[in-house]
Design a protein around this motif. Structure first.
Motif, PDB file in Angstrom:
ATOM      1  N   VAL A   1      29.809  23.351 -69.667  1.00  0.00           N
ATOM      2  CA  VAL A   1      30.197  24.717 -69.324  1.00  0.00           C
ATOM      3  C   VAL A   1      29.094  25.702 -69.713  1.00  0.00           C
ATOM      4  O   VAL A   1      28.760  26.625 -68.956  1.00  0.00           O
ATOM      5  N   ILE A   2      28.520  25.545 -70.903  1.00  0.00           N
ATOM      6  CA  ILE A   2      27.457  26.452 -71.333  1.00  0.00           C
ATOM      7  C   ILE A   2      26.227  26.308 -70.434  1.00  0.00           C
ATOM      8  O   ILE A   2      25.629  27.301 -69.998  1.00  0.00           O
TER       9      ILE A   2
ATOM     10  N   VAL B   1      20.975  20.649 -76.665  1.00  0.00           N
ATOM     11  CA  VAL B   1      20.149  20.995 -77.823  1.00  0.00           C
ATOM     12  C   VAL B   1      20.788  22.138 -78.608  1.00  0.00           C
ATOM     13  O   VAL B   1      20.877  22.102 -79.848  1.00  0.00           O
ATOM     14  N   LEU B   2      21.272  23.152 -77.895  1.00  0.00           N
ATOM     15  CA  LEU B   2      21.892  24.299 -78.555  1.00  0.00           C
ATOM     16  C   LEU B   2      23.131  23.892 -79.347  1.00  0.00           C
ATOM     17  O   LEU B   2      23.287  24.257 -80.527  1.00  0.00           O
ATOM     18  N   VAL B   3      23.982  23.096 -78.731  1.00  0.00           N
ATOM     19  CA  VAL B   3      25.221  22.669 -79.395  1.00  0.00           C
ATOM     20  C   VAL B   3      24.914  21.780 -80.589  1.00  0.00           C
ATOM     21  O   VAL B   3      25.515  21.922 -81.669  1.00  0.00           O
ATOM     22  N   SER B   4      23.980  20.846 -80.439  1.00  0.00           N
ATOM     23  CA  SER B   4      23.653  19.932 -81.532  1.00  0.00           C
ATOM     24  C   SER B   4      23.031  20.677 -82.709  1.00  0.00           C
ATOM     25  O   SER B   4      23.337  20.364 -83.881  1.00  0.00           O
TER      26      SER B   4
ATOM     27  N   LEU C   1      32.833  29.729 -80.160  1.00  0.00           N
ATOM     28  CA  LEU C   1      32.492  31.144 -80.013  1.00  0.00           C
ATOM     29  C   LEU C   1      31.336  31.314 -79.026  1.00  0.00           C
ATOM     30  O   LEU C   1      31.351  32.215 -78.181  1.00  0.00           O
ATOM     31  N   VAL C   2      30.339  30.439 -79.138  1.00  0.00           N
ATOM     32  CA  VAL C   2      29.214  30.501 -78.208  1.00  0.00           C
ATOM     33  C   VAL C   2      29.683  30.200 -76.781  1.00  0.00           C
ATOM     34  O   VAL C   2      29.284  30.884 -75.823  1.00  0.00           O
ATOM     35  N   MET C   3      30.526  29.202 -76.638  1.00  0.00           N
ATOM     36  CA  MET C   3      31.053  28.859 -75.318  1.00  0.00           C
ATOM     37  C   MET C   3      31.829  30.026 -74.719  1.00  0.00           C
ATOM     38  O   MET C   3      31.651  30.376 -73.543  1.00  0.00           O
TER      39      MET C   3
ATOM     40  N   LEU D   1      30.807  32.232 -71.304  1.00  0.00           N
ATOM     41  CA  LEU D   1      31.712  32.345 -70.171  1.00  0.00           C
ATOM     42  C   LEU D   1      32.079  33.796 -69.875  1.00  0.00           C
ATOM     43  O   LEU D   1      32.272  34.176 -68.717  1.00  0.00           O
ATOM     44  N   ILE D   2      32.174  34.607 -70.915  1.00  0.00           N
ATOM     45  CA  ILE D   2      32.519  36.017 -70.697  1.00  0.00           C
ATOM     46  C   ILE D   2      31.346  36.760 -70.057  1.00  0.00           C
ATOM     47  O   ILE D   2      31.528  37.546 -69.119  1.00  0.00           O
ATOM     48  N   VAL D   3      30.131  36.500 -70.553  1.00  0.00           N
ATOM     49  CA  VAL D   3      28.952  37.213 -70.044  1.00  0.00           C
ATOM     50  C   VAL D   3      28.463  36.609 -68.726  1.00  0.00           C
ATOM     51  O   VAL D   3      28.132  37.332 -67.779  1.00  0.00           O
ATOM     52  N   ARG D   4      28.420  35.276 -68.663  1.00  0.00           N
ATOM     53  CA  ARG D   4      27.922  34.595 -67.463  1.00  0.00           C
ATOM     54  C   ARG D   4      28.868  33.435 -67.155  1.00  0.00           C
ATOM     55  O   ARG D   4      28.649  32.305 -67.595  1.00  0.00           O
TER      56      ARG D   4
END
Length: 627
Positions: free
Chosen positions: A233-234, A248-251, A271-273, A277-280
């Protein structure tokens, strides 16, 4: 500084395996639009089969050959699943695909226990990578360095396949417009099969490569699938580069979150996910979907309120259910109470899905918030049971109001994924905020008062509240608000043109559904006498989806029948066999294939066919004959 660099390298090593699994899921979704919940099961099968092969054959050739052979075997199983099951549901709404693949996941979980046993299996170290490299006094396993190098290699290979081969061009074209690819004469069946095989192969390789790092166990699928969904999703559905960057970001968030933010390390990921999703909404590297699939809940036959005969039948069924304490024991009454509670829970989700066209993957968040709301009021404030039942669901209402404001800005699978992110945030808070929620130990001693303490009295309370909740939701369906909500679901542009504020209507429906789910959670807390983070988990959200789809998403009262059948069947199977997931998963898959309209939908279709059709007027008959 050396320690943080080593931690960074450890995160990159984890990212390699995560990327392999996530890229497979992204490829499959990009072309087939299948929301493959069973992708984690193929990852787990890859680990189990690789363990067996690497233990049987010795040496470097035996180990690495076993890893590759395991991935090929699991890919062949994936091809079989695609040809036998998934080909039948390619044109079904995403939720039916999710339901079928969830049933497949349940079956695989019991099969691996049946074949390999319930104990964790420890694989041997990878030949050639058993040592460690000294880095300023910190040891970095050489196998981690191998995985770090493997990730970019796989990314480059996939890029070459999709950019420099005819098959890759067809796959990219199918990702953009499947109908146009079919119009050009491409055999979609075999294209989809080959894509599914590649995706499963990557997942199996990811599982097989985890043997030297982690123990192999039968819960690997659910543990990995959440992270994989987050990565896909990200990064953007269908984007390989996006999957790599997001992995890489999630890990790295997982690696450093526990060091920098130990109390909210689990929350950071979701929170990042949610923020992405809210912004893009379509992810960092994804693209907006051009055409949206038919909204779940659109019905061919117009809905009508219950007739006088229907009301009489409903009242009769309720009165018969109320007589259960006259001849049933305490266990049966406890089961009956639980079924009544889940009728409320399923009905609340069904209202949002069928009437509002909003398919939530995280509806358990509001069920759990209602349960925790009651526990806080009962244990900390010492309020009486009636007051707790009235005020406890307010926590679910507040959560639905907050999360729903952001969620209704999206649609389709992105809406579903954002609701999943919010649910996981709430679960993470409940799991890690030990001082307030008790963490994994939960909140104990939430017992009903004397007037509702006996199984029979609590059963009457549960079915009474369930009947009232279902009646209220049905009245909302056929109220002016319900018609406005259905108009927004069926044609957002037309409803907006006549002055209906679609987002406000959907947000209100989201809050209503969350509140009723909170009522179910409040009763559940008193039924069990305790509250745990599991009441907020993904599995409970999927259970609610299964109940709704089993009963019939295109019906008004399908959730009631679906909840009764699913919950009674699952409780019965757990008490009768150790292979309850295998049987229940098989039933779910069978229902998706044989009864796509659900139990109530099939019964309604049979009733419509048996109803005599009125004779057309004479003039209309002559016109039809002339035409």
């Amino acid at each position: 500084m050396a320690f943080y660099v080593v931690q960074f390298l450890t995160g990159l090593a984890s990212a390699a395996s995560l990327f392999l699994v996530a890229s497979g899921l992204s490829i499959i979704f990009g072309v087939t639009r299948i929301v493959n919940f069973a992708h984690g099961a193929f990852y787990m099968l890859g680990a189990y089969v690789a363990f067996t092969l690497t233990e049987r054959f010795s040496g470097a050739i035996g180990f690495w050959g076993g890893v590759v052979a395991a991935a090929l075997i699991v890919a062949a199983l994936g091809v079989l699943v695609e040809m036998v099951l998934l080909r039948r549901i390619y044109h079904a709404p995403e939720l039916f695909q999710l339901l079928a693949t969830f049933g497949l996941t349940l079956m695989v979980e019991d099969l691996v226990v049946l074949i390999w046993g319930p104990s964790d299996l420890l694989g041997r170290r990878a030949p050639g990578f058993k040592g460690a490299v000294d880095f300023f006094g910190q040891n970095v396993p050489s196998y981690d360095l191998f995985l770090i190098g493997l990730g970019p290699v796989v990314l480059g290979a996939l890029w070459l396949i999709f950019q420099r081969t005819r098959w890759g061009v067809l796959v990219r074209a199918a990702t953009q417009d499947r109908d146009m690819v079919a119009a050009l004469g491409v055999n979609q069946k075999w294209l989809f099969t080959s894509v599914f095989a590649l995706g499963v192969f990557l997942a199996a390789v990811g599982g097989a490569l985890q043997i030297p790092r982690d123990a192999v166990h039968h819960a690997m699928d659910l543990r990995i699938i959440v992270d994989v969904f987050v990565v896909v999703v990200i990064g953007g559905l269908g984007s390989i580069i996006g999957a790599f960057v997001a992995a890489v970001l999630v890990s790295e968030l997982n690696a450093f979150g526990i060091l920098i933010f130990p109390k909210i390390s689990i929350i950071l990921l979701f929170l990042v996910m949610a923020a992405v999703l809210i912004v893009r909404p379509w992810g960092l590297f994804g693209k907006p979907e051009v055409t949206a699939r038919r909204t779940p809940g659109l019905t061919v036959n117009p809905w009508r309120p219950l007739s006088s005969k229907g009301r009489l039948a409903a009242v009769t069924a309720l009165l018969l259910a109320a007589t259960l304490p006259l001849f049933a024991g305490n266990y049966a009454l406890t089961v009956g109470s639980e079924i009544a509670i889940f009728v409320i829970f399923a009905a609340s989700l069904h209202f949002m899905m069928s009437v509002g066209g909003l398919a939530s993957f995280g509806h358990a968040a509001y069920f759990g918030l209602g349960a925790y709301g009651v526990a806080f009021l009962a244990k900390m404030a010492g309020l009486p049971m009636i007051t707790c039942l009235l005020l406890g669901p307010a926590l679910a209402l507040a959560g639905a109001a907050l999360f729903g404001f952001f969620a209704v800005q999206l649609s389709g699978v992105y809406f579903a994924m954002l609701t999943l992110a919010f649910a996981q945030i709430v679960w993470s808070i409940a799991f890690q905020w030990v001082e307030v929620t008790g963490g994994d130990n939960g909140i104990l001693g939430v017992w009903p008062e004397k007037w509702a303490a006996s199984p029979s009295h609590f059963y009457w309370l549960a079915i009474g509240v369930a009947a009232l909740a279902v009646a209220v939701l049905r009245n909302i369906v056929f109220s002016p608000f319900g018609y406005a909500l259905r108009a927004t679901r069926d044609s957002p542009r037309r409803s907006d043109a006549i002055g209906i504020d679609g987002k406000l209507i959907q947000w209100t429906a989201f809050v209503i559904a969350g509140t009723f789910a909170g009522i179910a959670g409040a009763l559940f807390a008193y039924l069990k006498g305790s509250v745990f983070p599991d009441s907020l988990g993904i599995s409970l959200s999927v259970d609610a989806l299964v109940m709704v789809l089993l009963g019939g998403v295109e019906t008004v009262s399908g959730a009631v029948v679906g909840a009764i059948v699913y919950k009674a069947l699952s409780i019965f199977l757990v008490s009768q066999t150790d292979l309850s997931k295998l049987i229940l998963g098989g039933v779910i898959v069978l229902v998706v294939i044989a009864l796509p309209k659900g139990i109530v939908g099939v019964l309604e279709t049979i009733r419509q066919r048996r109803r005599p059709r009125p004779e057309p007027p004479l003039l209309a008959s002559r016109i039809g004959t002339a035409e």
